[in-house]
Design a protein around this motif. Structure first.
Motif, mmCIF file in Angstrom:
data_model
loop_
_atom_site.group_PDB
_atom_site.id
_atom_site.type_symbol
_atom_site.label_atom_id
_atom_site.label_comp_id
_atom_site.label_asym_id
_atom_site.label_seq_id
_atom_site.Cartn_x
_atom_site.Cartn_y
_atom_site.Cartn_z
ATOM 1 N N ARG A 122 13.425 -30.653 -6.439
ATOM 2 C CA ARG A 122 14.089 -30.483 -7.733
ATOM 3 C C ARG A 122 13.090 -30.631 -8.883
ATOM 4 N NH1 ARG A 122 17.565 -33.881 -6.745
ATOM 5 N NH2 ARG A 122 16.744 -35.694 -7.871
ATOM 6 N N GLU A 123 12.201 -31.606 -8.747
ATOM 7 C CA GLU A 123 11.227 -31.858 -9.815
ATOM 8 C C GLU A 123 10.245 -30.703 -9.979
ATOM 9 O OE1 GLU A 123 9.470 -35.600 -8.787
ATOM 10 O OE2 GLU A 123 11.089 -36.780 -9.698
ATOM 11 N N LEU A 124 9.768 -30.140 -8.878
ATOM 12 C CA LEU A 124 8.768 -29.070 -9.004
ATOM 13 C C LEU A 124 9.398 -27.796 -9.553
ATOM 14 C CD1 LEU A 124 8.505 -26.620 -6.584
ATOM 15 C CD2 LEU A 124 8.139 -28.640 -5.187
ATOM 16 N N VAL A 125 10.636 -27.513 -9.165
ATOM 17 C CA VAL A 125 11.310 -26.314 -9.676
ATOM 18 C C VAL A 125 11.593 -26.469 -11.167
ATOM 19 C CG1 VAL A 125 13.447 -24.972 -9.575
ATOM 20 C CG2 VAL A 125 12.287 -25.632 -7.458
ATOM 21 N N GLU A 126 12.040 -27.662 -11.559
ATOM 22 C CA GLU A 126 12.323 -27.909 -12.973
ATOM 23 C C GLU A 126 11.052 -27.882 -13.810
ATOM 24 O OE1 GLU A 126 14.446 -31.599 -12.998
ATOM 25 O OE2 GLU A 126 16.352 -30.690 -12.392
ATOM 26 N N LYS A 127 9.956 -28.405 -13.263
ATOM 27 C CA LYS A 127 8.690 -28.415 -14.007
ATOM 28 C C LYS A 127 8.195 -27.001 -14.259
ATOM 29 C CE LYS A 127 3.985 -30.250 -14.048
ATOM 30 N NZ LYS A 127 2.965 -31.095 -13.372
ATOM 31 N N ALA A 128 8.336 -26.125 -13.271
ATOM 32 C CA ALA A 128 7.871 -24.748 -13.427
ATOM 33 C C ALA A 128 8.608 -24.021 -14.537
ATOM 34 C CB ALA A 128 8.030 -23.998 -12.107
ATOM 35 N N LEU A 129 9.839 -24.461 -14.834
ATOM 36 C CA LEU A 129 10.656 -23.814 -15.856
ATOM 37 C C LEU A 129 10.842 -24.673 -17.099
ATOM 38 C CD1 LEU A 129 11.837 -20.943 -15.303
ATOM 39 C CD2 LEU A 129 11.423 -22.171 -13.172
ATOM 40 N N GLN A 130 10.117 -25.766 -17.214
ATOM 41 C CA GLN A 130 10.282 -26.659 -18.360
ATOM 42 C C GLN A 130 9.915 -25.943 -19.660
ATOM 43 O OE1 GLN A 130 7.501 -29.847 -17.387
ATOM 44 N NE2 GLN A 130 5.979 -29.033 -18.793
ATOM 45 N N PRO A 131 10.569 -26.345 -20.774
ATOM 46 C CA PRO A 131 10.301 -25.666 -22.035
ATOM 47 C C PRO A 131 8.908 -25.942 -22.606
ATOM 48 C CG PRO A 131 11.858 -27.481 -22.344
ATOM 49 C CD PRO A 131 11.672 -27.312 -20.871
ATOM 50 N N ASP A 132 8.384 -27.145 -22.380
ATOM 51 C CA ASP A 132 7.061 -27.498 -22.913
ATOM 52 C C ASP A 132 5.948 -26.898 -22.058
ATOM 53 O OD1 ASP A 132 8.270 -29.066 -24.901
ATOM 54 O OD2 ASP A 132 8.358 -30.806 -23.562
ATOM 55 N N PRO A 133 4.773 -26.657 -22.652
ATOM 56 C CA PRO A 133 3.638 -26.189 -21.847
ATOM 57 C C PRO A 133 3.346 -27.145 -20.698
ATOM 58 C CG PRO A 133 3.148 -26.021 -24.190
ATOM 59 C CD PRO A 133 4.447 -26.775 -24.071
ATOM 60 N N ILE A 134 2.870 -26.622 -19.597
ATOM 61 C CA ILE A 134 2.604 -27.430 -18.410
ATOM 62 C C ILE A 134 1.190 -27.987 -18.496
ATOM 63 C CG2 ILE A 134 2.304 -27.345 -15.892
ATOM 64 C CD1 ILE A 134 4.524 -25.183 -15.912
ATOM 65 N N SER A 135 1.074 -29.290 -18.276
ATOM 66 C CA SER A 135 -0.251 -29.920 -18.328
ATOM 67 C C SER A 135 -1.057 -29.542 -17.096
ATOM 68 C CB SER A 135 -0.108 -31.447 -18.441
ATOM 69 O OG SER A 135 0.544 -31.951 -17.294
ATOM 70 N N ILE A 136 -2.386 -29.559 -17.246
ATOM 71 C CA ILE A 136 -3.266 -29.178 -16.139
ATOM 72 C C ILE A 136 -3.239 -30.220 -15.039
ATOM 73 C CG2 ILE A 136 -5.666 -28.736 -15.493
ATOM 74 C CD1 ILE A 136 -6.091 -27.507 -18.220
ATOM 75 N N SER A 137 -3.117 -31.485 -15.401
ATOM 76 C CA SER A 137 -3.154 -32.570 -14.401
ATOM 77 C C SER A 137 -1.874 -32.614 -13.604
ATOM 78 C CB SER A 137 -3.374 -33.905 -15.096
ATOM 79 O OG SER A 137 -2.364 -34.162 -16.041
#
Length: 294
Positions: free
Chosen positions: A279-294
């Motif tokens: 659930r976390e990885l799917v939500e992160k891929a679609l999160q509104p904020d830019p994705i951090s490199i780390s």
């Protein structure tokens, strides 16, 4: 000839065959083989031995240079002939059909490693129109779908050749696409494009670059279910960076990773933990904020 294993636990027992013969037999003995290896692969919460077919091992044994874009002739014959084998992770019935058909009809032989998610055998969205198997007039997609193996499946929304409004391009491989697409609809992220890399090796530089040109303002994300030290990430990121550099779209530092954290085991043995990670990885891929490199 097709050989099927039961996820990674069976494939582990055949590793010496993969290493000694299948991946290197042509280089060592000029012995070609067209063996197809079917390896169920996909994270369904069934534990370490029933999640991963060790995709990373097959990609690590691929002998293509990650820093050189090969000659991408129209037939792609040269790129495939110069590679020691092919590694694919197909997500539609038609693409599975066409990759096997391509394997049979070639006048030369290369091993074919197929990551085949069992989850997609019964998935409601994993289906193909008849027009994708043959150009049958009257079926949806007639004269549009094409009847060849697709090394990359572009975003299924009706995007133009250039889409400046897309803020994120998510590249993935395998069944995680369907979860990403479902989440995208749920949160209404029309500014996110999702492309499926169906053929990982040899890497589809030409089609990757086509999509990079289509989305000139998008941040580039590689999303996978596997831990960071497994799956296709380490293989794909170098080649994706090479494709990006050639277009002036940045380098390795501009590729964002979304997936599980590095791990010694291929997957957790606890269903609740698996569901939380997924659930976390799917939500992160679609999160509104830019994705951090780390």
């Amino acid at each position: 000839v097709l050989w099927e294993a039961q996820f990674g636990d069976f494939a582990n027992g055949a590793q010496v065959i993969f290493d000694q013969f299948l991946s290197s037999g042509e280089a060592k003995w000029l012995r070609q083989t067209g063996l197809v290896v079917l390896l169920p692969h996909g994270y369904d919460g069934q534990g370490p031995e029933h999640s991963s077919a060790r995709l990373e091992r097959f990609l690590q044994m691929s002998d293509d240079n990650p820093f050189v874009i090969p000659e991408m002739d129209p037939t792609l014959r040269k790129q495939i002939q110069e590679c020691n084998w092919q590694v694919v992770n197909v997500t539609t019935p038609a693409n599975y059909f066409h990759v096997l058909r391509r394997q049979i009809h070639r006048e030369f032989r290369k091993p074919l490693i197929v990551m085949s998610p069992k989850n997609l055998l019964r998935h409601k969205d994993c289906k193909s129109n008849l027009s994708e198997f043959d150009d049958v007039q009257g079926h949806p997609g007639f004269d549009k779908q094409g009847t060849r193996f697709k090394r990359l499946i572009k975003d299924q929304n009706d995007h133009k050749e250039v889409e400046e409004g897309i803020s994120r391009l998510v590249l993935c491989s395998g069944k995680v696409y369907y979860e990403l697409d479902e989440e995208r609809r749920k949160v209404n992220r029309k500014d996110v494009a999702i492309c499926r890399v169906e053929q990982l090796c040899p890497f589809p530089y030409d089609l990757i670059q086509r999509e990079l040109k289509r989305y000139p303002n998008a941040e580039i994300v590689w999303c996978q279910e596997e831990p960071m030290n497994m799956g296709a990430y380490n293989y794909a990121e170098l080649r994706l960076a090479t494709a990006m550099k050639a277009l002036g779209r940045g380098d390795l530092d501009d590729i964002k990773y979304v997936g599980r954290a590095p791990s010694a085991a291929t997957a957790t043995g606890f269903l609740s933990v698996h569901q939380k990670e997924q659930r976390e990885l799917v939500e992160k891929a679609l999160q509104p904020d830019p994705i951090s490199i780390s």
